[in-house]
Write an enzyme that holds these catalytic residues in place. Structure first.
Site, mmCIF file in Angstrom:
data_model
loop_
_atom_site.group_PDB
_atom_site.id
_atom_site.type_symbol
_atom_site.label_atom_id
_atom_site.label_comp_id
_atom_site.label_asym_id
_atom_site.label_seq_id
_atom_site.Cartn_x
_atom_site.Cartn_y
_atom_site.Cartn_z
ATOM 1 N N GLY A 96 0.793 -1.222 0.000
ATOM 2 C CA GLY A 96 0.000 0.000 0.000
ATOM 3 C C GLY A 96 0.828 1.276 0.000
ATOM 4 O O GLY A 96 0.462 2.264 -0.639
ATOM 5 N N LYS A 136 3.799 -8.934 -7.108
ATOM 6 C CA LYS A 136 3.693 -7.478 -6.971
ATOM 7 C C LYS A 136 4.794 -6.750 -7.733
ATOM 8 O O LYS A 136 4.534 -5.738 -8.393
ATOM 9 C CB LYS A 136 3.723 -7.067 -5.489
ATOM 10 C CG LYS A 136 2.404 -7.334 -4.786
ATOM 11 C CD LYS A 136 2.383 -6.822 -3.343
ATOM 12 C CE LYS A 136 1.006 -7.062 -2.736
ATOM 13 N NZ LYS A 136 0.946 -6.732 -1.291
ATOM 14 N N CYS A 178 18.169 1.079 17.840
ATOM 15 C CA CYS A 178 18.379 2.057 18.918
ATOM 16 C C CYS A 178 17.052 2.348 19.607
ATOM 17 O O CYS A 178 16.965 2.427 20.812
ATOM 18 C CB CYS A 178 18.862 3.399 18.369
ATOM 19 S SG CYS A 178 20.554 3.456 17.810
ATOM 20 N N CYS A 214 -7.557 -9.499 10.202
ATOM 21 C CA CYS A 214 -6.563 -8.782 9.408
ATOM 22 C C CYS A 214 -6.506 -7.352 9.865
ATOM 23 O O CYS A 214 -7.433 -6.839 10.486
ATOM 24 C CB CYS A 214 -6.885 -8.864 7.917
ATOM 25 S SG CYS A 214 -8.335 -7.949 7.422
#
Lengths: 400, 400
Positions: free
Chosen positions: B78, B122, B224, B245
């Site tokens: 997305g 994709k 970090c 989902c």
């Protein structure tokens, strides 16, 4: 391996060509089947599973309601096309699209349109792509300029009667146009009809933009306080004749379309805080918000009428404790009642801000109120070399 | 043999369809011709006129330089797909795309992919669309998961040598992935290579996101200070198995891609202020920014090494007056040295903010520092029902 990938490539090409051909012929190959009811089922084949999940996440109470709404998008350019695509993918009930331009290769620096669509009308090309993306959405497109007398009447008619159920008004009008005249036409129509709408704009230098919610009578209309932040956003047609053109970026236009449709979803589906004004300054990444009350001396008589009706409606309501989410700006400081947040450098920002609030370490002020005297004409309006007064600017815009 | 005849059949079908399509269109192919040099000429057929106008507007000094840069996009979902499209339309020199997923109808609530591409990988589907949009861009796609041992080595190699000129490193790596493991893999690679990268993420409830610039040794790396704002953004594969989902919206993902690529353009073309961290809270429309120094006790030894090298480099430089654009957050308050801006309601915001700064009328605080004790585990991490400590969360993420 090699032949497998060749087969895959060829299959892809065949599908692509079939799709393109179907498009040319007005048929529908690559399309998915229509879906009767939105389902929350989590399967790879459910195009609504991720949207329906907003319910389980506690964000939206009744996502399916999106299917009952009609939105009109005026201007299907860099912002309008992406706006229409987002609404289509969200499963809006019906979209009305208005534009009179053709797709050109010069538009390819913005999202949505593709080179093979060059020469097609924007609304026709958009409708085709959007239908393929989501056949559940109803489309109605108008390939005309809303500012001519006849078209304006027709436009008013479609806003009034073009809802999902013919005869009902649309739920929202979105202005995604690139010139003052079209914005004024939408403003005039919406004031007359009492139609809620949202304005959007991107500056001529491509690095700032804004969205604005206008509820006639309740918040400032486009004539109450012209959003000078886009005053320099001169009509591209005019510019082209002079051999220059406005700059644009897919990033800024994508962000403006994103915050616009997000505001639409919040407004229609009743979640989060709907913004009355949200600006985007890409140079400094600051996002000013504000609300503006309507100007009691607005030039638009229908705006003044709506203001009276809103006052009466409010007076008739039982007294409530109203929790103001944002402080409102009341226009009293200048002719047009405008207070602007200008596009300034970090240094100018500090210089203009007066005493800085005592913020905790690590947090900086995202924006501040500019010095009014200096900045009413500043901001995006200085993109050119304008040193004009607000009055001169307004006169100039009216003559555009 | 069977595959040979299949290839032949497909080739024949491609030719047939191409001819049919050319017929429908009255000639002309889908693609535009390649363009040797970017021109500022204002014609309808120039796809770069609006970008080159950024020079005349005084925003970018040398826009053509965009063609010399290579960007790697990891994750073409997305956010990543829209990111790749924006860079393609801006005329980036070369794009490397990494993903191992297939397009599914369940992705149709986000921009870019279309239903007829369902089932394709994709990266393959994206490359095809992007090449059509801008044939001037070079593409290199990898259909694999970067987190396996072999693929990780290959990924490192392409980051190091996959630049526009083979053998040179890429200029920037963009993380657009949806899980912790992949983010850690990118972090590990970039720390080892001293490769500057940008992180992006969208929350599981779809209404917030962020971008982050990580310059190894100079700003906090992912190890970090793990950006807990996306900690609840559980891998979709895991979720699907459990019959749930994550929610997603084309608006939020479009905004995140927009601010990400805007930051990329500012970084590469040297204009405006590059943000080290920019968050987006869609519910309240607030956009926190901050910078974070690296953690001297970071678990990643290459991060610590880069920190040493950065210190040495800085010490060797002649003393300069450095104008700090933002106050930096130094980690000293908790184990992980994290300070978070949490997703809170307007009321919680006010309650947690302590004494509000004395701001002028009409201006509200866009965000504030949350109460640390309370909020380190708050924010997006409470999307589920988590009452876990930071340590428990980290342990959990590591086991994902």
């Amino acid at each position: 391996m090699a032949s497998a990938s060749l087969v895959e490539k060829l299959q892809l090409r065949v599908r692509e060509l079939e799709e393109a051909l179907a498009g040319e012929r007005g048929g529908g190959q690559g399309q998915r089947a229509r879906i009767e009811r939105m389902s929350p089922e989590v399967t790879d084949s459910n195009p609504y599973s991720r949207l329906m999940a907003l319910k389980r996440m506690g964000i939206v109470k009744d996502y399916e309601k999106i299917r009952t709404f009609t939105v009109a998008v005026v201007g299907v350019g860099g912002v309008g096309s992406v706006t229409a695509e987002m609404l289509t993918r969200c499963g809006i009930g019906k979209l009305l699209l208005f534009d009179y331009d053709k797709v050109e290769l010069a538009n390819m620096n913005r999202l949505f349109f593709q080179p093979h669509q060059a020469g097609l009308s924007k609304v026709q090309a958009a409708e085709h792509t959007l239908r393929n993306i989501n056949p559940d959405v109803q489309f109605e497109v108008h390939n005309y300029n809303i500012t001519t007398v006849d078209n304006f009447q027709h436009f008013m008619g479609r806003i009034s009667y073009g809802g999902l159920e013919e005869g009902k008004p649309v739920d929202l009008v979105l202005s995604c146009v690139d010139n003052f005249e079209a914005r004024m036409a939408i403003n005039t129509a919406c004031n007359e009809l009492g139609q809620t709408w949202m304005e959007s704009g991107v500056s001529e230098n491509a690095v700032s933009g804004h969205i604005q919610l206008i509820i006639p009578g309740e918040s400032a209309c486009f004539a109450c306080a012209p959003p000078l932040v886009v005053a320099a956003n001169i009509d591209e047609k005019t510019l082209k004749r002079e051999g220059v053109c406005a700059a644009s970026l897919p990033t800024t236009m994508g962000v403006v379309a994103g915050i616009l449709v997000q505001n639409v979803l919040k407004f229609l589906l009743n979640f989060g805080t709907v913004s009355y004004y949200l600006g985007y300054n890409a140079m400094q990444d600051f996002f000013p918000t504000m609300t503006m009350k309507p100007n009691p001396h607005c030039n638009d008589k229908n705006c003044r009428k709506q203001q009276e009706e809103y006052k009466e409606k409010k007076a008739a309501q039982p007294k409530q404790v109203v929790v103001e989410q944002e402080e409102e700006i009341v226009h009293e400081d200048n002719n047009w009642g405008i207070e602007l947040v200008s596009e300034v450098s970090e240094e100018e920002l500090k210089a203009a801000s007066g005493p800085l609030p005592d913020l905790p370490k690590g947090i900086t002020v995202a924006y501040t109120i500019p010095n009014k005297e200096e900045n009413v004409v500043a901001g995006e309006t200085t993109v050119g070399e304008s040193e004009e007064s607000l009055e001169e600017l307004m006169a100039k815009m009216k003559n555009m």
